[in-house]
Every structure is written in C-alpha cells, then in structure tokens.
Design a protein around this motif. Structure first.
Motif, PDB file in Angstrom:
ATOM      1  N   SER A  31      48.569  62.897  53.754  1.00 58.89           N
ATOM      2  CA  SER A  31      48.617  63.123  52.274  1.00 58.89           C
ATOM      3  C   SER A  31      49.872  64.120  51.855  1.00 58.89           C
ATOM      4  N   ILE A  32      50.015  65.447  52.471  1.00 55.52           N
ATOM      5  CA  ILE A  32      51.118  66.362  52.040  1.00 55.52           C
ATOM      6  C   ILE A  32      52.279  66.054  52.670  1.00 55.52           C
ATOM      7  N   GLY A  33      52.374  66.096  54.212  1.00 57.25           N
ATOM      8  CA  GLY A  33      53.551  66.143  54.773  1.00 57.25           C
ATOM      9  C   GLY A  33      54.260  64.838  54.445  1.00 57.25           C
ATOM     10  N   ARG A  34      53.540  63.695  54.327  1.00 53.54           N
ATOM     11  CA  ARG A  34      54.372  62.484  54.008  1.00 53.54           C
ATOM     12  C   ARG A  34      54.067  61.976  52.879  1.00 53.54           C
ATOM     13  N   ASN A  61      62.285  60.342  56.436  1.00 50.86           N
ATOM     14  CA  ASN A  61      60.904  60.711  56.696  1.00 50.86           C
ATOM     15  C   ASN A  61      60.111  59.743  57.618  1.00 50.86           C
ATOM     16  N   TYR A  62      60.336  58.496  57.328  1.00 45.76           N
ATOM     17  CA  TYR A  62      59.741  57.300  58.116  1.00 45.76           C
ATOM     18  C   TYR A  62      60.564  57.003  59.245  1.00 45.76           C
ATOM     19  N   ALA A  63      61.778  57.428  59.505  1.00 43.35           N
ATOM     20  CA  ALA A  63      62.492  57.282  60.600  1.00 43.35           C
ATOM     21  C   ALA A  63      62.196  58.163  61.746  1.00 43.35           C
ATOM     22  N   GLY A  64      61.752  59.606  60.992  1.00 42.77           N
ATOM     23  CA  GLY A  64      61.089  60.661  62.009  1.00 42.77           C
ATOM     24  C   GLY A  64      59.632  60.048  62.419  1.00 42.77           C
ATOM     25  N   PHE A  86      62.829  64.245  58.100  1.00 45.22           N
ATOM     26  CA  PHE A  86      63.006  63.445  59.170  1.00 45.22           C
ATOM     27  C   PHE A  86      61.907  64.040  60.409  1.00 45.22           C
ATOM     28  N   LEU A  87      61.985  65.613  60.700  1.00 42.00           N
ATOM     29  CA  LEU A  87      61.166  66.373  61.132  1.00 42.00           C
ATOM     30  C   LEU A  87      59.683  65.940  61.085  1.00 42.00           C
ATOM     31  N   SER A  88      59.445  66.240  59.551  1.00 40.20           N
ATOM     32  CA  SER A  88      58.222  66.005  59.012  1.00 40.20           C
ATOM     33  C   SER A  88      57.353  64.740  59.315  1.00 40.20           C
ATOM     34  N   GLY A  89      58.312  63.769  59.480  1.00 38.27           N
ATOM     35  CA  GLY A  89      57.834  62.283  60.017  1.00 38.27           C
ATOM     36  C   GLY A  89      57.507  62.455  61.328  1.00 38.27           C
ATOM     37  N   ILE A  90      58.188  63.091  62.221  1.00 38.95           N
ATOM     38  CA  ILE A  90      57.915  63.054  63.596  1.00 38.95           C
ATOM     39  C   ILE A  90      56.663  63.675  63.927  1.00 38.95           C
TER      40      ILE A  90
END
Length: 418
Positions: free
Chosen positions: A47-50, A78-81, A130-134
C-alpha cells in the motif's frame, strides 16, 4: 500398543509451542496475531511502498512538471523491480529464515519510501522505485508463503482474506493522509510522512510474524496429492494472472491522475483512491468465502468480468458517478484476484507454496511492468486515457476467458470429492 498421552499433557505441549517471549512481551502464536502481522506487512510494502505513488502522482506532476509519459516509465520501473524480485524469489529457495528476510525487506522498503521525499532527480526516483519494487515482491512472497503455510497447518486458511485486506486498509489510510500531508509539506512530505507511518507499523510485524518450525505439519489430503502431479492447470492460471497484471495496473496507476484532470472533482481526486481502499478492505474476505463455497476459479472468472467493467467506465463517462462506481468495482476486485489465485495454487501444490506463488508473482509483475509504460505512451499520443483504459479492460476480460478450462476442472474435482 501405542501409548496415548493424556489430553492435558498434549494441551500443555501445544500451549508451549504457541507461546513465545519477545523483549519481555508474551505473544500467542495463534492465527489471529499472525494475520495481523501479515496485514501490516502488506500495508507497508504494497500500500505504501508500491501504491502510494498513485495518489501522490498528480501532485508530483503539478510541482515538478514531468510528463505523463515519464509518469508511466516511473511506475514501470517499480514494476520492473517487482518482476526482478519475484524472479529471484522463484529461483532461490525460501523455506528457511523467511521471517528474517521479511524484516530486512520491510526495513529497506521503508528507507526507499523515505528517499522518494529526500531526493529530486528523475534518475534517483527511477532507481528508488525499481528497488522498492524488488522489496515489495520479496515481502509479498515471503509473507504470503510463510503465513499461508502456518494457517494451513492450523486449518485456518480461510483467514488469508483478512491478511490480503491489509492492502486495501493501507490504500484507504494513505488516500486520507496524502492530501493532508501535501497541503502542509508538499509531495516530499507525503513520502516522508508515509515512511514514518510504515516505520511504526513495522514494529507490529516484527513482533507477530516469525518462522514456525515447531507446528505440527498437516498431511495433504488425497485430493491435493492427486493434483500436485498434474501441472496442466498452471499455464491457464498464469495466462489469466499475467493479463490481469497487465490490465488492472493501468487503473491502479493512473485513476487519481485521470480524475484530477476531470472538472467534476475540482482537486478532490484522491477521494477516488480512498474509495478504492475502503472497498478493498473487506473484498478479500468476501471473495475467499465465495471461493470456498462456489469454487476458486468460478469466483475468479466472475471477479475479472466485474473488474473489466470497472476499468472501462471512466473511458465511457467522465462524470464523478462513473469514477466512483469504477473505484468501487476496482477496489472490490483487484486484491480478490490475489486471494483466490494464491489460495487455489496453494491447494494444488501445498508442499511448494513459496515457489509457486513466486512464479505467479513473476508473471503478474511482467504484466505490471509493461502496462503503465504502454498506457503512458498511448495516452501521450492520443491525448486521452480512453484508449488505455479500454485496452486494459479488454485484456482483463480475456484473462477471465482463460479460466474456463479450470472452472470445468475444478467442478469435476469437487464432484469427485463429494
């Protein structure tokens, strides 16, 4: 002759297994506290990170002036991560130390959210997202597999819907907080404020979600044993799940930005996102009930058709009523997809839940990565979101059709069991 232990002795042993002392606080290792931890883990990372990007996006555009095309690329980073994280989780065995990895992932996710409010270059934002997505993918896979396994051991799998409702709760709360934070601290303050909130909530997660190597394992039922050896269901589910990821994310990324450009809202577009979160909170429990009662795949197919209608509504009409109905239908379905699909997959493969959920998350993330970029480019070329929304709705509807073979298969299996 087998010696039978007195019932009070068995009860005592179970009581010892269900109690654990952390920092002087005795916490009962029961499904309720476990699910609460899962709720806030998903609140923080998803909810927050994404998804906090969605309500903050129009304000970032207003204050920094970046284009819709870049907004799509930033979402896709983000979604790539998320895709990379899911791929790593599907390759690396995640059976040991899942709780420790979950805590590390949550801490990193919070720091990356904080950095979004402390840096200003487009390149930095792309990297942080990107990193947040991971980390979001890691938290989702780790929390889902760890908690699903423990709930299954305690025969409380029906509680999974409550855990996934944490995403809706987080969207609702962030949707309320973002306008207040932005009014006083601008978009930077929204990121920083949400990171502080996530830091506080992480304490609950750390106290409640832990590995449980002592719980008594549940032997898979004959139905499960039979279906583990039959992987023919997986391609159909993956195709549907991937199309859902590709389609739903267009609304999940741009609905507030679209509403912000609509005269009917007059700067109150975040109310749409609040409504998405509010309807998402109970949706997972409701869809889990329908899945248990009528079949996971039939429920999922109906859900996707409903969601397709919700996605296309703002392309048909720009009235506030159209956006609110779209928000209700979208909020009531997008996390229900995850609830039904992961529960179905775990029932099919109860001995390898982490891996199968990671594979599903990978396909889902691939669709998510492509969706915002395509929508951003298409919107920039046509100067309208209508084509992007219509295309997304069509893809979700096709995803529903891919479930038809699984609906029939599930019906036959349930008849055989009964």
């Amino acid at each position: 002759m087998t010696k039978i232990k007195p019932s009070f002795e068995i009860s005592s042993q179970r009581s010892m297994m269900e109690k654990e002392n952390i920092g002087g606080i005795a916490l009962s290792r029961n499904p309720y506290t476990l699910v609460i931890g899962g709720v806030f883990a998903l609140f923080i990372a998803m909810s927050i990170g994404r998804f906090a990007y969605t309500p903050i996006l129009p304000f970032m555009q207003q204050e920094t002036g970046f284009s819709t095309r870049f907004a799509g690329f930033l979402a896709s980073s983000n979604y790539a991560g998320y895709l990379v994280g899911a791929l790593i989780a599907s390759i690396v065995p995640l059976k040991k130390n899942r709780a420790i990895l979950l805590r590390i992932s949550i801490i990193i996710s919070i720091l990356l959210t904080l950095l979004m409010g402390l840096t200003y270059s487009h390149q930095s934002w792309m990297l942080w997202r990107f990193l947040s997505g991971i980390t979001s993918a890691f938290v989702f896979v780790l929390a889902s597999s760890l908690i699903l396994d423990q709930l299954a051991k305690q025969r409380k799998l029906g509680w999974v819907g409550v855990m996934y409702g944490g995403v809706g709760l987080g969207i609702f709360v962030s949707g309320l907080l973002v306008p207040l934070l932005i009014e006083t601290f601008h978009y930077e303050g929204a990121w920083i404020g949400l990171a502080c909130l996530a830091g506080l909530l992480s304490i609950i997660v750390f106290l409640t979600v832990k590995d449980d190597d002592t719980a008594l394992p549940v032997t898979p039922s004959p139905k499960h044993v039979k279906t583990i050896k039959n992987p023919k269901w997986l391609p159909w589910l993956l195709a549907s799940y991937g199309l859902e990821g590709l389609g739903y994310i267009v609304t999940g990324t741009f609905i507030v930005a679209i509403a912000e450009q609509t005269p009917a809202f007059s700067g109150n577009a975040t109310s749409v996102w609040v409504l998405v979160g509010l309807t998402a909170i109970p949706s997972c429990v409701i869809w889990a009930y329908f899945g248990n009662k009528y079949g996971y795949m039939l429920s999922l197919m109906i859900l996707l058709v409903i969601q397709a209608v919700g996605i296309v509504l703002p392309a048909i009409s720009t009235s506030s009523a159209s956006f609110y109905v779209s928000a209700i239908l979208f909020g009531a379905t997008f996390m229900g997809v995850t609830t039904l699909a992961t529960a179905y997959a775990r029932n099919k493969n109860p001995l390898g839940s982490a891996r199968i959920i990671a594979i599903m998350t990978t396909i889902y993330a691939l669709g998510q990565m492509i969706g915002p970029s395509l929508a951003g480019v298409l919107t920039a070329e046509t100067e309208s979101y209508s084509w992007a929304l219509s295309g997304a709705a069509f893809l979700v509807f096709i995803g529903a059709l891919f479930l038809l073979p699984l609906v029939n298969q599930e019906r036959v299996e349930n008849n055989d069991v009964n």
